[in-house]
Design a protein around this motif. Structure first.
Motif, mmCIF file in Angstrom:
data_model
loop_
_atom_site.group_PDB
_atom_site.id
_atom_site.type_symbol
_atom_site.label_atom_id
_atom_site.label_comp_id
_atom_site.label_asym_id
_atom_site.label_seq_id
_atom_site.Cartn_x
_atom_site.Cartn_y
_atom_site.Cartn_z
ATOM 1 N N PHE A 162 70.305 80.903 34.513
ATOM 2 C CA PHE A 162 70.824 82.108 33.874
ATOM 3 C C PHE A 162 70.385 83.323 34.690
ATOM 4 O O PHE A 162 69.238 83.373 35.166
ATOM 5 C CB PHE A 162 70.271 82.263 32.443
ATOM 6 C CG PHE A 162 70.596 81.110 31.537
ATOM 7 C CD1 PHE A 162 71.790 80.415 31.661
ATOM 8 C CD2 PHE A 162 69.699 80.715 30.537
ATOM 9 C CE1 PHE A 162 72.083 79.384 30.817
ATOM 10 C CE2 PHE A 162 69.999 79.674 29.702
ATOM 11 C CZ PHE A 162 71.197 78.999 29.844
ATOM 12 N N VAL A 163 71.275 84.242 34.868
ATOM 13 C CA VAL A 163 70.943 85.490 35.575
ATOM 14 C C VAL A 163 71.363 86.675 34.717
ATOM 15 O O VAL A 163 72.308 86.589 33.926
ATOM 16 C CB VAL A 163 71.627 85.550 36.957
ATOM 17 C CG1 VAL A 163 71.106 84.464 37.867
ATOM 18 C CG2 VAL A 163 73.147 85.425 36.824
ATOM 19 N N ASP A 164 70.644 87.822 34.860
ATOM 20 C CA ASP A 164 71.019 89.020 34.112
ATOM 21 C C ASP A 164 72.016 89.836 34.913
ATOM 22 O O ASP A 164 72.463 89.418 35.994
ATOM 23 C CB ASP A 164 69.776 89.842 33.746
ATOM 24 C CG ASP A 164 68.977 90.262 34.979
ATOM 25 O OD1 ASP A 164 69.527 90.118 36.111
ATOM 26 O OD2 ASP A 164 67.833 90.699 34.830
ATOM 27 N N HIS A 165 72.306 91.074 34.400
ATOM 28 C CA HIS A 165 73.315 91.888 35.052
ATOM 29 C C HIS A 165 72.862 92.359 36.419
ATOM 30 O O HIS A 165 73.660 92.725 37.271
ATOM 31 C CB HIS A 165 73.651 93.097 34.157
ATOM 32 C CG HIS A 165 72.491 94.014 33.952
ATOM 33 N ND1 HIS A 165 71.503 93.767 33.006
ATOM 34 C CD2 HIS A 165 72.141 95.174 34.587
ATOM 35 C CE1 HIS A 165 70.598 94.744 33.057
ATOM 36 N NE2 HIS A 165 70.973 95.621 34.010
ATOM 37 N N ALA A 166 71.551 92.280 36.618
ATOM 38 C CA ALA A 166 71.034 92.719 37.917
ATOM 39 C C ALA A 166 70.924 91.561 38.900
ATOM 40 O O ALA A 166 70.492 91.745 40.034
ATOM 41 C CB ALA A 166 69.676 93.385 37.725
ATOM 42 N N GLY A 167 71.261 90.339 38.451
ATOM 43 C CA GLY A 167 71.226 89.179 39.326
ATOM 44 C C GLY A 167 69.895 88.473 39.346
ATOM 45 O O GLY A 167 69.688 87.559 40.132
ATOM 46 N N ARG A 168 68.997 88.834 38.418
ATOM 47 C CA ARG A 168 67.702 88.183 38.366
ATOM 48 C C ARG A 168 67.806 86.916 37.505
ATOM 49 O O ARG A 168 68.481 86.921 36.472
ATOM 50 C CB ARG A 168 66.647 89.130 37.783
ATOM 51 C CG ARG A 168 66.328 90.333 38.672
ATOM 52 C CD ARG A 168 65.138 91.090 38.107
ATOM 53 N NE ARG A 168 65.416 91.625 36.793
ATOM 54 C CZ ARG A 168 65.968 92.812 36.561
ATOM 55 N NH1 ARG A 168 66.307 93.590 37.574
ATOM 56 N NH2 ARG A 168 66.181 93.235 35.330
ATOM 57 N N VAL A 169 67.100 85.875 37.935
ATOM 58 C CA VAL A 169 67.083 84.608 37.197
ATOM 59 C C VAL A 169 66.188 84.764 35.996
ATOM 60 O O VAL A 169 64.994 85.091 36.125
ATOM 61 C CB VAL A 169 66.598 83.454 38.086
ATOM 62 C CG1 VAL A 169 66.471 82.174 37.269
ATOM 63 C CG2 VAL A 169 67.526 83.247 39.256
ATOM 64 N N THR A 170 66.781 84.539 34.830
ATOM 65 C CA THR A 170 66.028 84.678 33.579
ATOM 66 C C THR A 170 65.737 83.349 32.905
ATOM 67 O O THR A 170 65.008 83.288 31.913
ATOM 68 C CB THR A 170 66.826 85.555 32.598
ATOM 69 O OG1 THR A 170 68.086 84.933 32.335
ATOM 70 C CG2 THR A 170 67.051 86.932 33.177
ATOM 71 N N GLY A 171 66.299 82.285 33.365
ATOM 72 C CA GLY A 171 66.085 80.967 32.768
ATOM 73 C C GLY A 171 67.130 79.967 33.289
ATOM 74 O O GLY A 171 67.796 80.206 34.310
#
Length: 718
Positions: A162-171
Motif C-alpha cells: 500500500f502506498v499513500d498519495h505521496a508514494g510512501r509505502v504504508t503497508g
C-alpha cells in the motif's frame, strides 16, 4: 424526508430516494421557505443543521456497513490472507490463514510476518521487500512455511504493497494458498507421465499421434524401428502420413471411418517402410479434439502383423497342399480307375493355381511315348485319338521316354515345355510341364497353360513337386493293382479250370476203374472158375492157391469200387448229395468208429450238380482232416438252405490247432482248396480252431435257384 416541519405548509413531498443535496436544492427554491425561513424559530439554521446531522449519520452507517461486508468477504475466501503495516507487523489475519499456519488471529495480529511463517525465505528474500523494490506486486511465489506444529507446508504466495498519495509505502497485503494437495497431484501427474512414457517407449507396438491433415506429431521408438527410419526426426519429417500407406486410398478409407465413428479398431492395412518394403499392420485409433489448440487429432496403436500374416499364408498354403493330397488319397481309396484319379488331381491343381487349362501325361515306357491321359479346358476332340507330345527340349524327351533313364530324386524338378499335336492336326500351344517321378523314374508330367506374365511362387512350385512325387507312387501303385487284379482274375479262371479238370479227371479215372479194371478183374475171376473146373480132382494144394487168388481178386475189386466211389460216387450223380453223403458217412463209421451226426435242412429239391459236387468235396475234406489230425470222438455236419445262401457247418471235438497255421500254408492244402472253391463261388470261408477246444468250419455260398449251371451263372454275374 417527511419529518421536515415545513412540509405541511409548503405542500411539497420530496422523493425519499433523493440525496441530501437534491433535497436542499428543492427547499432553497421553495417560495414559502424563502419568505418565512429566517423569522421562524426553527428556520434556516435549524433546518440546515438538522439536515447535515442526518446526512452524516447515514453516511457513517453506510461506510460501516461497507467495511463490515468487506471483512466478511475476506473471512470467507478459501485462501490465507493477512495485511501488515509498514513495519511488516500483521494488522489483519483471516480464518483461512489461521487454518494454514495454526495461529489464531488474535495471536497473529501484531506479530511480524516472518515469525508467523517461519520460513528461511523470509529472512533472506522477503517478498514485501521485493514488492517494494520491484513495482509493488509479487505474484505466485512458491516456498515452504512451517506451521505451529512444526509441519512443512508448501504455499503459493502473492504480495502487494500500500502506498499513500505521496508514494510512501504504508503497508501491504499477502494472499497465500496451501498447495500440498496440488503438489501431490503434480507429483502423481509427473509419476504417471513418466510411467506412461516408459510404457510408450517400451512398447513393442507403434504408438503415434497425428492430425487431420496427416502430419505425424509424435511417435515412439517402436514405430521408428517398425518402419525402418533412422530416428524420430526423420519419421516425423516425412510430411504426410499418406506416404506410409502402400495404397493412398487406404488412408482415405481410414479417415472416413474414424471421422464417422470417432474410433477405428483393428483396421488392417499395408504400410510402406523407409526402404520400400511392405509392412502389414493392424491399427486401433481414436479421434479427439486437442483442448489447447482445438485441432482434431488422432492417436492410437499400430501393431506389426507381417510375421503373423506370413505364417497365416504359409498355414493356408500348407492346408491347401494337405487338402490336395487328401483329395488324391480319397480318390485312390474310392477307385482304381487311373483316369478318375488323375482327373481329380488335375482339377484340384488348376483350382489351387487359379488356372483354366491343363493336361496330365503318362509316360508309356513300353512304346516310348507320352500318352495324354486326362485334360481339362482342352477341346474334347483332342482326346478321341491319341496325338503326339512334342518336347521343346528333344534331349530331355530322349532321356525321359526313349532311354527310360533314371533321374535323381528331388523335391522339385525344373520345368520344361511340351505342346500337343492332335490327330486332326490341331496344335495345343506350349504348356509348362512338371515331372512326375517314382523311384528315380519319370512316370508322367503335369502340363499347365500358365500365362507368360504369371510367375509361380516358391510354395506353388513346392506344391507341384510334392504332388509329382506323391502322384508318381499313386500311378505306379494303381497300375500295379490293375496288373495284380488281372493276374488274380487269370488265376481264378485257372483255378476254376483246375477244379473242373480235377473233377473231370476223377470222373474219368472212376469210370475207367469201374469199367476197365472192374471188367478185367471179372474176366480173371471167370477164368479162374474155368481153371478150377478143368483141374477138378487134382491136387488140393492147387485148388487152395486158386481160392487164394479168387479172394485177392474179390478184395481188389472191392477196393477198386471203393476208390471209384471216392473219386466220384455214382450215387451223387444218380440220387443227389444227401444219399451220397449218408452212404459215405456210414462207410466211414464202419471202418473208424467215429460218431458222425449229419443233417441237411431246408432242401425241397436237388441242387445244381456242380454245387452238389462242391459240397461233397467240402464234406470229404473236413472229415478227412478230422480223422487224420483231430483225434475227435464226434463229428457234426449240417448243410442248411437259408435263402439267399447255403450254409455249410462242420465241427468236431478234437484237439484243435492254431488257426494261423492255414495262413502260413503249414497245414492242409485241402483247407486252402476249400477256401479257394468258396471264393470262386462268391462265398466266404471261416475257420475257428483253438488248441484243446476242437475245430469249426463255416462256409456260406450264395444261393441262385433256377439255374442249371450255378458256377457259370455266378461268375457271369461277377
Amino acid at each position: 424526508d417527511g419529518d421536515c416541519w415545513l412540509v405541511p405548509r409548503t405542500h411539497c413531498s420530496p422523493n425519499p430516494e433523493m440525496d441530501f443535496f437534491e433535497r436542499l436544492a428543492i427547499c432553497l427554491g421553495c417560495a414559502y421557505f424563502k419568505a418565512n425561513g429566517d423569522r421562524h424559530p426553527r428556520g434556516w439554521n435549524y433546518f440546515l443543521a438538522g439536515e447535515v446531522q442526518k446526512y452524516n449519520i447515514k453516511t457513517l452507517e453506510q461506510l460501516y456497513q461497507k467495511e463490515e461486508s468487506r471483512i466478511e468477504i475476506l473471512n470467507r475466501i478459501p485462501d490465507g490472507l493477512f495485511t501488515m503495516d509498514g513495519d511488516r507487523r500483521i494488522t489483519y489475519f483471516n480464518p483461512a490463514a489461521e487454518e494454514i499456519t495454526g495461529f489464531y488471529a488474535d495471536e497473529a495480529v501484531g506479530m511480524y510476518c516472518k515469525d508467523v511463517f517461519k520460513s528461511p525465505v523470509c529472512g533472506t528474500d522477503c517478498a514485501f521487500k521485493r514488492a517494494t523494490a520491484g513495482g509493488y506486486n509479487i505474484r505466485n511465489r512458491e516456498f515452504e512455511i512451517v506451521d505451529l506444529e512444526g509441519r512443512k507446508i508448501p504455499v503459493l504466495c502473492s504480495t502487494s504493497v500500500f502506498v499513500d498519495h505521496a508514494g510512501r509505502v504504508t503497508g501491504g497485503i499477502e494472499i497465500f494458498k496451501d498447495v500440498t494437495e496440488l503438489k501431490h497431484l503434480q507429483e502423481e501427474i509427473l509419476r504417471r507421465e513418466k510411467k506412461l512414457s516408459r510404457i510408450v517407449e517400451g512398447s513393442h507396438d507403434m504408438i503415434y499421434t497425428s492430425n487431420q491433415q496427416g502430419r505425424l506429431l509424435d511417435v515412439n521408438q517402436a514405430g521408428i524401428k517398425m518402419l525402418r527410419y533412422r530416428n524420430k526426426a526423420e519419421l516425423l519429417g516425412i510430411g504426410s502420413a499418406k506416404r506410409l500407406y502402400y495404397n493412398p486410398m487406404a488412408r482415405e478409407m481410414f479417415l472416413e471411418k474414424i471421422n464417422r465413428d470417432d474410433y477405428v479398431k483393428d483396421y488392417e492395412v499395408d504400410f510402406k517402410a523407409a526402404d520400400g518394403s511392405p509392412v502389414h499392420v493392424l491399427m486401433s485409433s481414436r479421434r479427439y479434439e486437442n483442448p489447447e489448440t482445438g485441432d482434431v487429432e488422432f492417436n492410437g496403436i499400430i501393431k506389426d502383423i507381417t510375421d503373423r500374416k506370413r505364417t497365416e499364408e504359409i498355414l493356408k498354403k500348407r492346408n491347401q497342399e494337405l487338402s490336395l493330397l487328401n483329395s488324391i488319397a480319397v480318390a485312390l481309396n474310392l477307385s482304381l480307375d487311373l483316369n478318375h484319379i488323375l482327373m481329380v488331381t488335375l482339377k484340384d491343381i488348376l483350382t489351387a493355381l487359379r488356372l483354366k487349362r491343363g493336361a496330365l501325361f503318362v509316360i508309356d515306357s513300353a512304346h516310348h511315348k507320352a500318352v495324354l491321359q486326362v485334360g481339362h479346358g482342352l477341346p474334347a476332340e483332342d482326346f478321341k485319338h491319341q496325338g503326339l507330345a512334342i518336347f521343346k527340349d528333344s534331349q530331355l524327351r530322349r532321356h525321359l521316354i526313349e532311354d527310360d533313364a533314371a533321374v535323381i530324386p528331388e523335391p522339385t524338378f525344373p520345368t520344361f515345355q511340351v505342346k500337343y499335336l492332335a490327330k486332326g492336326g490341331r496344335v495345343i500351344p506350349w504348356l509348362f510341364c512338371f515331372l512326375i517321378t517314382f523311384k528315380g523314374k519319370g512316370v508322367g508330367f503335369f502340363a499347365l497353360d500358365i500365362p507368360l506374365t504369371r510367375k509361380l511362387s516358391e510354395h506353388e512350385l513346392h506344391l507341384l513337386g510334392s504332388l509329382g512325387n506323391f502322384l508318381g507312387g499313386a500311378i505306379e501303385n494303381t497300375q500295379l493293382m490293375k496288373s495284380i487284379s488281372r493276374h488274380r482274375q487269370d488265376l481264378r479262371r485257372l483255378t476254376k479250370k483246375l477244379f473242373q479238370g480235377q473233377e473231370e479227371e476223377r470222373r474219368r479215372i472212376a469210370r475207367e476203374l469201374h469199367d476197365e479194371a472192374g471188367q478185367a478183374l471179372t474176366a480173371v475171376k471167370l477164368g479162374l472158375d474155368r481153371l478150377e473146373e478143368s483141374v477138378a480132382g487134382q491136387d488140393n494144394h492147387f485148388k487152395v492157391q486158386i481160392a487164394e487168388i479168387r479172394k485177392m481178386i474179390l478184395r481188389t475189386s472191392s477196393e477198386i469200387r471203393r476208390l471209384s466211389y471216392r473219386l466220384h460216387p455214382t450215387l451223387l450223380s444218380d440220387l443227389g448229395l444227401e444219399p451220397a453223403l449218408d452212404l459215405y458217412f456210414k462207410d466211414i463209421v464202419k471202418h473208424s468208429g467215429l460218431d458222425i451226426e449229419f443233417h441237411m435242412v431246408g432242401f425241397d429239391r436237388r441242387l445244381d450238380p456242380d454245387i452238389e459236387t462242391v459240397f461233397y468235396r467240402f464234406s470229404q475234406e473236413t472229415l478227412t482232416n478230422t480223422l487224420k489230425h483231430s483225434g475227435a470222438e464226434t463229428f457234426r455236419l449240417s448243410i442248411i438252405k437259408s435263402y439267399p445262401k447255403i450254409i455249410f457247418l462242420a465241427e468236431d471235438d478234437g484237439v484243435g490247432f492254431d488257426g494261423q497255421i492255414i495262413k502260413s500254408g503249414q497245414r492242409s492244402l485241402g483247407l486252402l482248396g476249400m477256401r479257394e472253391r468258396a471264393s470262386l463261388l462268391g462265398g466266404t470261408f471261416q475257420l475257428r480252431s483253438t488248441i484243446g477246444e476242437g475245430t469249426r468250419i463255416r462256409i456260406e455260398i450264395p444261393l441262385v435257384e433256377g439255374h442249371h449251371d450255378y458256377v457259370h451263372s455266378y461268375i457271369a454275374r461277377r
